[in-house]
Design a protein around this motif. Structure first.
Motif, short mmCIF file in Angstrom:
data_model
loop_
_atom_site.label_atom_id
_atom_site.label_comp_id
_atom_site.label_asym_id
_atom_site.label_seq_id
_atom_site.Cartn_x
_atom_site.Cartn_y
_atom_site.Cartn_z
N TYR A 1 42.54 37.05 54.02
CA TYR A 1 41.98 38.36 54.36
C TYR A 1 41.42 38.36 55.78
O TYR A 1 41.54 39.35 56.50
CB TYR A 1 40.92 38.78 53.34
N ALA B 1 36.72 30.60 46.71
CA ALA B 1 36.42 31.86 47.41
C ALA B 1 36.77 31.75 48.89
O ALA B 1 37.33 32.67 49.46
CB ALA B 1 34.95 32.21 47.22
N LEU C 1 39.18 41.89 43.36
CA LEU C 1 39.35 40.46 43.60
C LEU C 1 38.02 39.80 43.91
O LEU C 1 37.77 38.66 43.50
CB LEU C 1 40.33 40.24 44.75
N PHE C 2 37.16 40.51 44.62
CA PHE C 2 35.86 39.96 45.02
C PHE C 2 34.73 40.79 44.43
O PHE C 2 34.79 42.02 44.43
CB PHE C 2 35.72 39.95 46.55
N ASP C 3 33.69 40.11 43.98
CA ASP C 3 32.46 40.77 43.55
C ASP C 3 31.51 40.69 44.75
O ASP C 3 30.90 39.66 45.00
CB ASP C 3 31.87 40.07 42.33
N ILE C 4 31.42 41.80 45.50
CA ILE C 4 30.67 41.83 46.75
C ILE C 4 29.26 42.36 46.51
O ILE C 4 29.09 43.42 45.92
CB ILE C 4 31.36 42.74 47.80
N MET D 1 30.00 37.00 45.63
CA MET D 1 30.10 36.79 47.05
C MET D 1 29.06 37.68 47.72
O MET D 1 29.01 38.88 47.48
CB MET D 1 31.51 37.16 47.50
N LEU E 1 37.52 43.86 51.94
CA LEU E 1 37.23 42.95 50.82
C LEU E 1 36.95 43.72 49.54
O LEU E 1 37.41 43.33 48.46
CB LEU E 1 36.03 42.06 51.16
N GLN E 2 36.22 44.82 49.65
CA GLN E 2 35.90 45.62 48.46
C GLN E 2 37.15 46.27 47.86
O GLN E 2 37.21 46.48 46.65
CB GLN E 2 34.86 46.69 48.80
N LEU F 1 39.46 34.01 51.02
CA LEU F 1 39.02 34.76 52.19
C LEU F 1 39.87 34.49 53.43
O LEU F 1 40.03 35.37 54.27
CB LEU F 1 37.57 34.41 52.52
N GLU G 1 33.73 26.84 43.17
CA GLU G 1 33.69 28.28 43.39
C GLU G 1 33.70 28.60 44.88
O GLU G 1 34.38 29.52 45.32
CB GLU G 1 32.44 28.90 42.74
#
Length: 121
Positions: free
Chosen positions: A109, A102, A38-41, A1, A28-29, A106, A98
């Motif tokens: 959040y 995603a 949960l997220f690859d930022i 992401m 998010l991080q 989101l 994907e």
């Protein structure tokens, strides 16, 4: 992401500056599932190269946080100004599973963040 945070924050809000864009990125991080992020930022500096990364299928989506994000939230909370919006833009291929996955993650959040910022959560 990918995240393009264009928000510059505000000068002062209740005796401190407000950087809502950075606060959202940190939320998010910090998101985890079973102890794993949960997220690859990945933070990006400009939209054009981020969109190339999307077309190359190296990321699921791009989140664009507008430059007036903090100011609009401050106006809403402080004065109840509902006339201006600060829309977070999600960019990706709608046909990509994907992207759809995603984007659906989101949603919750974004809702949680918005409720926290206006003091309703």
């Amino acid at each position: 992401m990918l995240v393009l945070n264009q928000d510059s924050g505000t000068a002062a809000f209740e005796a401190e500056s407000l950087t809502a864009g950075q606060t959202f990125v940190q939320l998010l991080q910090a998101a985890e599932y079973e102890g794993q992020p949960l997220f690859d930022i990945t933070m990006v500096d400009e939209r054009q190269s981020a969109e190339i990364t999307l077309r190359e299928h190296k990321a699921a989506l791009l989140i664009v946080i507008p430059e007036n994000f903090s100011a609009v939230l401050q106006d809403f909370v402080g004065a109840g100004d509902k006339g201006t919006t600060a829309d977070i833009t999600l960019v990706g291929a709608p046909e990509s599973s994907e992207y759809v996955f995603a984007r659906s993650l989101l949603g919750g959040y974004l809702r949680y963040f918005a409720l926290q910022m206006v003091g309703w959560e």
